[in-house]
Design a protein around this motif. Sequence first.
Motif, short mmCIF file in Angstrom:
data_model
loop_
_atom_site.label_atom_id
_atom_site.label_comp_id
_atom_site.label_asym_id
_atom_site.label_seq_id
_atom_site.Cartn_x
_atom_site.Cartn_y
_atom_site.Cartn_z
N GLY A 11 48.82 31.51 42.77
CA GLY A 11 47.38 31.59 42.87
C GLY A 11 46.71 30.30 42.43
O GLY A 11 45.98 30.29 41.43
N PRO A 12 46.94 29.18 43.12
CA PRO A 12 46.48 27.88 42.62
C PRO A 12 44.97 27.75 42.46
O PRO A 12 44.50 27.00 41.62
N PHE A 13 44.19 28.48 43.25
CA PHE A 13 42.74 28.41 43.10
C PHE A 13 42.21 29.39 42.06
O PHE A 13 41.34 29.07 41.26
N LEU A 14 42.73 30.62 42.10
CA LEU A 14 42.21 31.66 41.22
C LEU A 14 43.34 32.61 40.83
O LEU A 14 44.02 33.16 41.70
N ASN A 15 43.53 32.77 39.53
CA ASN A 15 44.58 33.64 39.01
C ASN A 15 43.92 34.64 38.06
O ASN A 15 43.49 34.28 36.96
N GLY A 38 48.80 32.05 48.08
CA GLY A 38 48.48 30.66 48.39
C GLY A 38 47.12 30.22 47.91
O GLY A 38 46.89 29.03 47.69
N ALA A 39 46.20 31.17 47.72
CA ALA A 39 44.87 30.86 47.20
C ALA A 39 44.56 31.66 45.94
O ALA A 39 44.13 31.11 44.94
N ILE A 40 44.80 32.98 45.98
CA ILE A 40 44.41 33.86 44.89
C ILE A 40 45.57 34.78 44.52
O ILE A 40 46.24 35.35 45.38
N LEU A 41 45.79 34.95 43.22
CA LEU A 41 46.74 35.92 42.69
C LEU A 41 46.01 36.85 41.73
O LEU A 41 45.28 36.41 40.86
N VAL A 42 46.21 38.16 41.93
CA VAL A 42 45.64 39.17 41.03
C VAL A 42 46.79 40.02 40.48
O VAL A 42 47.60 40.54 41.25
N LEU A 48 38.76 43.59 42.74
CA LEU A 48 38.50 42.32 43.39
C LEU A 48 37.67 42.60 44.63
O LEU A 48 38.07 43.38 45.49
N LYS A 49 36.50 41.97 44.70
CA LYS A 49 35.60 42.14 45.85
C LYS A 49 35.36 40.78 46.49
O LYS A 49 34.96 39.82 45.82
N ILE A 50 35.61 40.69 47.80
CA ILE A 50 35.45 39.45 48.55
C ILE A 50 34.44 39.69 49.67
O ILE A 50 34.60 40.61 50.47
N GLY A 63 52.02 36.51 50.57
CA GLY A 63 50.57 36.49 50.42
C GLY A 63 50.01 35.11 50.64
O GLY A 63 49.62 34.42 49.69
N GLY A 64 49.96 34.67 51.91
CA GLY A 64 49.54 33.31 52.22
C GLY A 64 48.18 32.95 51.65
O GLY A 64 47.98 31.82 51.20
N ALA A 65 47.25 33.90 51.64
CA ALA A 65 45.93 33.67 51.04
C ALA A 65 45.76 34.45 49.74
O ALA A 65 45.30 33.92 48.74
N LEU A 66 46.15 35.73 49.75
CA LEU A 66 45.91 36.62 48.61
C LEU A 66 47.15 37.44 48.32
O LEU A 66 47.72 38.07 49.22
N HIS A 67 47.55 37.43 47.06
CA HIS A 67 48.63 38.30 46.59
C HIS A 67 48.08 39.13 45.44
O HIS A 67 47.58 38.59 44.45
N SER A 68 48.17 40.45 45.57
CA SER A 68 47.66 41.34 44.54
C SER A 68 48.76 42.31 44.13
O SER A 68 49.39 42.94 44.97
N SER A 69 48.97 42.41 42.82
CA SER A 69 49.96 43.34 42.28
C SER A 69 49.27 44.31 41.33
O SER A 69 48.74 43.92 40.29
N ASN A 70 49.23 45.58 41.74
CA ASN A 70 48.68 46.66 40.91
C ASN A 70 47.22 46.44 40.53
O ASN A 70 46.81 46.77 39.41
N CYS A 71 46.44 45.88 41.44
CA CYS A 71 44.99 45.83 41.23
C CYS A 71 44.41 47.17 41.66
O CYS A 71 44.72 47.67 42.75
N TYR A 72 43.58 47.75 40.83
CA TYR A 72 43.07 49.10 41.08
C TYR A 72 42.37 49.19 42.44
O TYR A 72 42.65 50.07 43.25
#
Length: 217
Positions: A11-15, A38-42, A48-50, A63-72
Amino acid sequence: MQNQGREDQRGPFLNLGPNSIGIIENSVFEGGVGQIGGAILVTNGLNLKIKNTQFRNNRAISGGALHSSNCYTVEIEEKSIFENNQSSQEGAHIYLDGGTRFFTDNNVVLRKSTNSKNLLYLTGVENVDINSTVFTGGQNDGGDTDDAEVDFQAYIQNVDASKVETEYQDHLSTLLAKGEVKETSYADFDNSEAMLLLENTLNISIKSSKFMNAVAA
């Protein structure tokens, strides 16, 4: 945001870590490189709202743009666009592992990516609501889901078919065309390169969405 990072980054931009709440609006994430996201890891986040945000040319192993693990809850809305993101494994644009709800609405567009298996990969997410969303293998989709001609290309594994809801009931057989529904009402198909790949998901709702220009492997 632009980044030319290393692939060992996450998540180089946002972790976002445990119990985090993230709101992203009117933004661009471009050129991120990471191992996971590639952009965001949660990880273990609350929400998380986009909204109205573009993800372009990001890449990761998953997760080329977003990878989320166990986000509610993960919500993507209001003309957000995912384009030319890449992953060497699953989820060219989005990879979700666990969580209670994944929701898209209001002309979200996920465009085909080269050298990637699928656009959206979800596993273990309890509730999936896909509304007014375009999945396309081409560039000329317009991003408009009104009166959509739907050609579903999806892979569903360990999903209770009795809980699948869609406004396009005539297309339900197409949605499940990669295999027969078992006596236990579970579908177990083999198409890991479909645009939309769902595994171990309890409830699915797909409404007013468009699946275009896909060729099954």
